[in-house]
Write a protein that holds these residues in place. Structure first.
Motif, mmCIF file in Angstrom:
data_model
loop_
_atom_site.group_PDB
_atom_site.id
_atom_site.type_symbol
_atom_site.label_atom_id
_atom_site.label_comp_id
_atom_site.label_asym_id
_atom_site.label_seq_id
_atom_site.Cartn_x
_atom_site.Cartn_y
_atom_site.Cartn_z
ATOM 1 N N MET A 115 0.817 -1.009 -0.156
ATOM 2 C CA MET A 115 0.438 0.010 -0.473
ATOM 3 C C MET A 115 1.146 1.489 -0.426
ATOM 4 O O MET A 115 1.515 1.581 1.107
ATOM 5 N N PRO A 116 0.672 1.959 -1.159
ATOM 6 C CA PRO A 116 1.677 2.842 -0.820
ATOM 7 C C PRO A 116 1.615 4.332 0.216
ATOM 8 O O PRO A 116 -0.291 4.042 1.094
ATOM 9 N N ARG A 117 2.477 5.161 0.468
ATOM 10 C CA ARG A 117 2.684 5.742 2.036
ATOM 11 C C ARG A 117 1.441 7.192 1.393
ATOM 12 O O ARG A 117 0.831 7.663 2.386
ATOM 13 N N ILE A 118 0.879 7.022 0.300
ATOM 14 C CA ILE A 118 -0.215 8.454 -0.301
ATOM 15 C C ILE A 118 -0.885 7.278 -1.296
ATOM 16 O O ILE A 118 -0.443 7.036 -1.868
ATOM 17 N N THR A 119 -2.531 7.738 -0.849
ATOM 18 C CA THR A 119 -3.410 6.512 -1.823
ATOM 19 C C THR A 119 -3.623 7.194 -2.625
ATOM 20 O O THR A 119 -4.000 8.557 -3.195
ATOM 21 N N GLY A 120 -3.664 6.424 -3.732
ATOM 22 C CA GLY A 120 -3.558 6.859 -4.841
ATOM 23 C C GLY A 120 -5.601 7.339 -5.641
ATOM 24 O O GLY A 120 -6.184 6.608 -4.509
ATOM 25 N N VAL A 121 -5.515 8.460 -6.717
ATOM 26 C CA VAL A 121 -6.215 8.502 -6.939
ATOM 27 C C VAL A 121 -7.721 7.980 -7.701
ATOM 28 O O VAL A 121 -6.595 7.070 -8.693
ATOM 29 N N THR A 122 -8.920 7.643 -8.035
ATOM 30 C CA THR A 122 -9.369 5.627 -7.844
ATOM 31 C C THR A 122 -9.347 7.136 -9.010
ATOM 32 O O THR A 122 -10.031 8.461 -9.037
ATOM 33 N N THR A 123 -10.538 6.484 -9.825
ATOM 34 C CA THR A 123 -10.877 6.714 -11.164
ATOM 35 C C THR A 123 -12.171 7.763 -10.238
ATOM 36 O O THR A 123 -12.747 8.623 -11.697
ATOM 37 N N LYS A 124 -13.348 6.706 -9.889
ATOM 38 C CA LYS A 124 -14.373 7.186 -9.060
ATOM 39 C C LYS A 124 -13.542 9.098 -8.423
ATOM 40 O O LYS A 124 -14.950 10.259 -8.535
ATOM 41 N N GLN A 125 -13.026 9.204 -8.118
ATOM 42 C CA GLN A 125 -12.206 10.380 -7.541
ATOM 43 C C GLN A 125 -11.966 11.420 -9.256
ATOM 44 O O GLN A 125 -11.688 12.961 -8.188
ATOM 45 N N ALA A 126 -11.212 10.629 -10.076
ATOM 46 C CA ALA A 126 -10.969 11.457 -11.184
ATOM 47 C C ALA A 126 -11.909 12.484 -11.917
ATOM 48 O O ALA A 126 -12.630 12.465 -12.194
ATOM 49 N N GLY A 127 -11.168 14.130 -12.694
ATOM 50 C CA GLY A 127 -12.132 14.652 -12.935
ATOM 51 C C GLY A 127 -11.786 14.243 -14.353
ATOM 52 O O GLY A 127 -11.430 13.744 -14.815
ATOM 53 N N PRO A 128 -12.568 14.787 -15.198
ATOM 54 C CA PRO A 128 -12.288 14.410 -17.338
ATOM 55 C C PRO A 128 -10.461 14.073 -17.582
ATOM 56 O O PRO A 128 -10.726 12.896 -18.427
ATOM 57 N N LEU A 129 -9.949 14.858 -17.153
ATOM 58 C CA LEU A 129 -8.414 14.856 -17.623
ATOM 59 C C LEU A 129 -7.755 13.313 -17.380
ATOM 60 O O LEU A 129 -7.077 12.559 -18.102
ATOM 61 N N LEU A 130 -8.001 13.456 -15.901
ATOM 62 C CA LEU A 130 -7.311 12.661 -14.832
ATOM 63 C C LEU A 130 -7.670 10.879 -16.034
ATOM 64 O O LEU A 130 -7.557 9.737 -16.004
ATOM 65 N N ARG A 131 -9.068 11.161 -16.065
ATOM 66 C CA ARG A 131 -9.851 9.068 -16.226
ATOM 67 C C ARG A 131 -9.010 9.212 -17.886
ATOM 68 O O ARG A 131 -9.020 8.903 -18.059
ATOM 69 N N THR A 132 -9.300 10.834 -18.624
ATOM 70 C CA THR A 132 -8.101 10.663 -20.070
ATOM 71 C C THR A 132 -6.963 9.700 -19.698
ATOM 72 O O THR A 132 -6.617 8.848 -20.445
ATOM 73 N N VAL A 133 -6.536 10.279 -18.854
ATOM 74 C CA VAL A 133 -5.072 9.565 -18.964
ATOM 75 C C VAL A 133 -5.395 8.141 -18.500
ATOM 76 O O VAL A 133 -4.802 7.351 -19.183
ATOM 77 N N TYR A 134 -6.162 8.044 -17.142
ATOM 78 C CA TYR A 134 -6.322 6.588 -17.225
ATOM 79 C C TYR A 134 -6.903 6.168 -17.829
ATOM 80 O O TYR A 134 -5.997 4.511 -18.071
ATOM 81 N N TRP A 135 -7.856 5.957 -18.953
ATOM 82 C CA TRP A 135 -8.285 5.784 -19.903
ATOM 83 C C TRP A 135 -6.875 4.433 -20.862
ATOM 84 O O TRP A 135 -6.789 3.812 -21.095
ATOM 85 N N PHE A 136 -5.868 6.026 -21.666
ATOM 86 C CA PHE A 136 -4.848 6.416 -22.221
ATOM 87 C C PHE A 136 -4.096 4.809 -21.023
ATOM 88 O O PHE A 136 -3.573 3.774 -21.834
ATOM 89 N N ALA A 137 -3.773 5.307 -20.199
ATOM 90 C CA ALA A 137 -2.655 4.102 -19.491
ATOM 91 C C ALA A 137 -3.491 2.495 -19.598
ATOM 92 O O ALA A 137 -2.707 1.441 -19.592
ATOM 93 N N ARG A 138 -4.967 2.211 -19.185
ATOM 94 C CA ARG A 138 -5.231 1.534 -19.512
ATOM 95 C C ARG A 138 -5.175 0.388 -20.699
ATOM 96 O O ARG A 138 -4.750 -0.890 -20.616
ATOM 97 N N ARG A 139 -5.332 1.646 -21.538
ATOM 98 C CA ARG A 139 -5.022 0.987 -22.921
ATOM 99 C C ARG A 139 -3.867 0.513 -23.683
ATOM 100 O O ARG A 139 -3.187 -0.720 -24.098
ATOM 101 N N ARG A 140 -3.045 1.627 -22.927
ATOM 102 C CA ARG A 140 -1.347 1.171 -23.344
ATOM 103 C C ARG A 140 -1.017 -0.314 -22.208
ATOM 104 O O ARG A 140 -0.090 -0.833 -23.313
#
Length: 188
Positions: A1-26
């Motif tokens: 478990m990281p010392r700072i918990t990552g931002v979840t998709t649910k907490q993410a705004g539109p830009l971050l969701r796009t980043v997450y989508w790209f990362a998942r795809r790649r």
């Protein structure tokens, strides 16, 4: 478990969701370091741009040489996340991951070419504290890969030192991109 918990998709705004989508795809999954750095939007964007630019610019060295040196840094700094992710990248790049088992014995192992041995030794020398790179090492690397190759190798090894140290400091550990010798994440 990281010392700072990552931002979840649910907490993410539109830009971050796009980043997450790209990362998942790649990569088949969102890399945990991305979710942690996502708390600082400007650094997340800067890091993403930097990583993509470095990837595109790294053309001087053969991929196997570059990836082995980067892997060695991750292993030497005991960054389990970097070892896990790096193994997956090598597998997806068509490189032989079975020989990673022999990396501690690289100097004597027939699994590595002379150029690969030079690059791994250089990665070791750059990762020690203090740095122990010699003029002879650089001259041998220059003969093997040219000046651009030495610059690229140096940059990649330095960058992996930063990644591995950041992940270790943040408590980010292996994410399951690999399991033993087999990659659990399918090739994207």
């Amino acid at each position: 478990m990281p010392r700072i918990t990552g931002v979840t998709t649910k907490q993410a705004g539109p830009l971050l969701r796009t980043v997450y989508w790209f990362a998942r795809r790649r990569y088949g999954a969102v890399p945990e370091p991305v979710t942690v750095v996502a708390h600082h939007r400007k650094l997340l964007i800067a890091n993403g741009r930097h990583e993509l630019a470095v990837e595109r610019a790294s053309q001087a060295l053969p991929a196997n040489v570059r990836e082995l040196a980067v892997y060695r840094v991750a292993q030497q700094l005991a960054c389990s996340w970097c070892v896990d992710f790096g193994t997956m990248l090598q597998r997806h790049g068509g490189l032989d991951i079975d020989r990673l088992k022999e990396i501690d014995n690289y100097a004597e192992s027939d699994a590595y070419s002379a150029g690969e041995r030079l690059a791994i030794a250089y990665a070791d020398a750059m990762t020690t504290n203090p740095v122990s790179v010699t003029d002879k090492q650089v001259a041998e690397l220059k003969d093997a890969f040219g000046e651009k190759g030495v610059i690229e190798l140096t940059y990649q090894v330095g960058l992996e030192n930063m990644r591995a140290r950041m992940n270790s400091a943040m408590g980010i550990t292996d994410q399951g991109f690999t399991s033993g010798d087999a990659c659990r994440i399918p090739t994207p």
